[in-house]
Design a protein around this motif. Structure first.
Motif, PDB file in Angstrom:
ATOM      1  N   GLY A  72       0.856  -1.184   0.000  1.00  0.00           N
ATOM      2  CA  GLY A  72       0.000   0.000   0.000  1.00  0.00           C
ATOM      3  C   GLY A  72       0.890   1.231   0.000  1.00  0.00           C
ATOM      4  O   GLY A  72       1.987   1.225   0.564  1.00  0.00           O
ATOM      5  N   LEU A 136      -7.589   6.585  -0.860  1.00  0.00           N
ATOM      6  CA  LEU A 136      -7.550   5.123  -0.732  1.00  0.00           C
ATOM      7  C   LEU A 136      -7.798   4.460  -2.091  1.00  0.00           C
ATOM      8  O   LEU A 136      -7.112   3.504  -2.465  1.00  0.00           O
ATOM      9  CB  LEU A 136      -8.614   4.688   0.287  1.00  0.00           C
ATOM     10  N   THR A 141      -2.681   3.896   1.532  1.00  0.00           N
ATOM     11  CA  THR A 141      -3.212   3.215   2.718  1.00  0.00           C
ATOM     12  C   THR A 141      -2.761   3.879   4.016  1.00  0.00           C
ATOM     13  O   THR A 141      -3.322   3.605   5.077  1.00  0.00           O
ATOM     14  CB  THR A 141      -2.794   1.725   2.723  1.00  0.00           C
ATOM     15  N   VAL A 172      -7.950   4.531   5.929  1.00  0.00           N
ATOM     16  CA  VAL A 172      -6.567   5.014   5.798  1.00  0.00           C
ATOM     17  C   VAL A 172      -6.013   5.322   7.186  1.00  0.00           C
ATOM     18  O   VAL A 172      -6.684   5.943   8.009  1.00  0.00           O
ATOM     19  CB  VAL A 172      -6.526   6.301   4.933  1.00  0.00           C
ATOM     20  N   ASP A 378      -1.173  -4.249   4.131  1.00  0.00           N
ATOM     21  CA  ASP A 378      -1.579  -3.131   3.274  1.00  0.00           C
ATOM     22  C   ASP A 378      -0.938  -3.363   1.913  1.00  0.00           C
ATOM     23  O   ASP A 378       0.293  -3.434   1.814  1.00  0.00           O
ATOM     24  CB  ASP A 378      -1.054  -1.792   3.822  1.00  0.00           C
ATOM     25  N   VAL A 402      -7.537  -2.327  -3.454  1.00  0.00           N
ATOM     26  CA  VAL A 402      -6.677  -1.945  -2.331  1.00  0.00           C
ATOM     27  C   VAL A 402      -6.943  -2.919  -1.191  1.00  0.00           C
ATOM     28  O   VAL A 402      -8.102  -3.243  -0.909  1.00  0.00           O
ATOM     29  CB  VAL A 402      -7.002  -0.505  -1.858  1.00  0.00           C
ATOM     30  N   LYS A 404      -6.452  -3.217   2.775  1.00  0.00           N
ATOM     31  CA  LYS A 404      -6.065  -2.432   3.956  1.00  0.00           C
ATOM     32  C   LYS A 404      -6.270  -3.281   5.197  1.00  0.00           C
ATOM     33  O   LYS A 404      -7.388  -3.737   5.435  1.00  0.00           O
ATOM     34  CB  LYS A 404      -6.906  -1.143   4.018  1.00  0.00           C
TER      35      LYS A 404
END
Ligand code: IZC
Ligand code: ZN
Length: 415
Positions: A72, A136, A141, A172, A378, A402, A404
């Motif tokens: 991330g 995001l 992240t 985030v 992440d 993404v 997270k």
């Protein structure tokens, strides 16, 4: 029997990641691990398997279909909590009025201060949530966020309270930085010393008492805070155990990098005009250079000498500087593009700049910034077959999904 992993990523075309728990400098900045045909297993929000592709048992399995996976992104320099915007200043900018002249005339940062003071906490929170969800969706992240649009005890605390709540509600991770020394507010125009005392004697102790920030930043620039004032203010911050950062040598070369090194800053920001001596001092003191190429682009300024910094053994991070004035872009993919095409970083160096080195600039590189067993899960699955592609196809959001803390968040408009 329960599956071994909560989430598994299979059929990863290329897994690209820096390694370790510290910032990378010199040649090491470009020495990343590239694994073809990889898989990742995630348990309890942490990476638990990283290696060759094989049938891993997971509660949920994502087939990456040959896509690129990276850590991330960590955006280690933003000013994302603010009221209003500054598009009304564009006509003056286009007519050639400089950033500092707009500030001197009472606009610029001071315009955003007026709009931030006028906004209530709920308004700032809702706007912040929208901006963070956009960040995001573009792969960020973890983000740092500076105060500095309040410039009174009450309004600085308001901004930092909003950040605390954003950190609780947004996926985030938000890292707050106190930046009361961002500009001299209009009401202290004729008494700089009184404002500096307010920052040091009232704002800093209140920020610490309420546990609202671990970092303290300052705008060291012509007509803002001098290197001597910056050294004094950051010295006070250090006494109170705030970790110093500094915006230096952005517009004029005034020895800001030397000041940041002397104070022992964790990072120095901008550095467009940093001197050779300043760069040497940053290397000697292990200060991370947080470079902001989208700001150079928007202000139509030179680009920082990133290659010289890497050659001098300075760890380089690249961030958005997202703010309503000098960098109204929150998508870290654009500075990533500029890092390669203007700074001439390699894709591997630029990846380290927006992951591990960004994490180190906010003291989080033990926890995030690379895809390794034991780190926070992440990651970004990119609509991309390899690492080069994401530093080349600028202008589109290339994020596919993404991840997270081990939770996948699909992004709709990748293309
Ligand atoms: O609002 O203009 N450089 N601070 C220092 C900024 C840019 C933010 C702004
Ligand atoms: Zn900034």
């Amino acid at each position: 029997m329960n599956p071994v992993f909560d989430l598994v990523l299979r059929n990863i075309g290329v897994l690209a990641t820096p390694n370790g728990k510290n910032a990378k400098k010199g040649d090491a900045q470009g020495q990343i691990t590239l694994t073809e045909n990889a898989a990742v297993g995630i348990s309890k929000g942490m990476f638990a398997y990283v290696g060759e592709d094989k049938p891993l048992e997971g509660e949920r399995v994502i087939d990456c279909q040959g896509r690129l996976v990276t850590p991330g992104l960590v955006d280690a320099h933003t000013h994302l909590v603010f009221g209003g915007w500054r598009q009304k200043e564009m006509a003056r900018k286009l007519a050639g009025v400089s950033y500092l002249d707009i500030l001197k005339s009472g606009g610029g940062i001071l315009e955003t201060v007026r709009q931030t003071r006028a906004a209530c906490e709920d308004e700032l929170f809702e706007k912040g949530m929208r901006l963070l969800s956009a960040m995001l969706a573009h792969g960020t992240t973890t983000a740092e966020c500076k105060s500095g649009y309040g410039l009174s005890v009450e309004d600085e605390l308001k901004q930092l309270q909003v950040m605390k709540k954003l950190n609780q509600y947004s996926a985030v991770d938000l890292v707050p930085t106190f930046m009361g020394a961002h500009a001299i507010p209009a009401e202290y125009k004729n008494d700089r010393k009184a404002y500096i005392d307010l920052v040091c004697e009232q704002m800093m102790p209140a920020v610490i008492a309420q546990g609202l920030a671990a970092f303290c930043d300052i705008f060291c620039e012509t007509a803002v805070f001098t290197p001597e004032e910056s050294r004094y203010i950051l010295g006070k911050a250090c006494e109170l155990k705030l970790i110093p950062k500094a915006h230096v040598d952005e517009i004029n070369p005034i020895g800001g990098a030397e000041m940041a090194a002397a104070v022992g800053c964790i990072s120095a920001e901008h550095l467009i005009q940093a001197s050779d001596e300043g760069i040497r001092a940053l290397a000697e003191c292990g200060v991370i250079a947080c470079l902001l190429p989208a700001t150079s682009f928007h202000l139509e300024k030179n680009f920082a000498r990133a290659r010289d910094m890497i050659a001098a053994q300075v760890a380089v991070a690249v961030c958005t500087d997202f703010n309503p004035g000098s960098s109204p872009n929150l998508n870290l993919q654009f500075p990533m593009y500029l890092a390669c095409h203007r700074y001439k970083l390699t894709p591997a160096e630029a990846l380290t700049a927006v992951t591990l080195n960004g994490a180190a600039a906010v003291a989080l590189s033990e926890r995030t910034g690379s895809i390794e067993e034991g780190k926070q899960a992440d990651a970004v699955i990119w609509d991309s077959p390899d690492l080069d592609y994401i530093f080349y196809r600028y202008g589109s959001n290339l994020v596919h999904t993404v991840i997270k803390n081990g939770t996948p968040l699909p992004v709709k408009d990748a293309g």
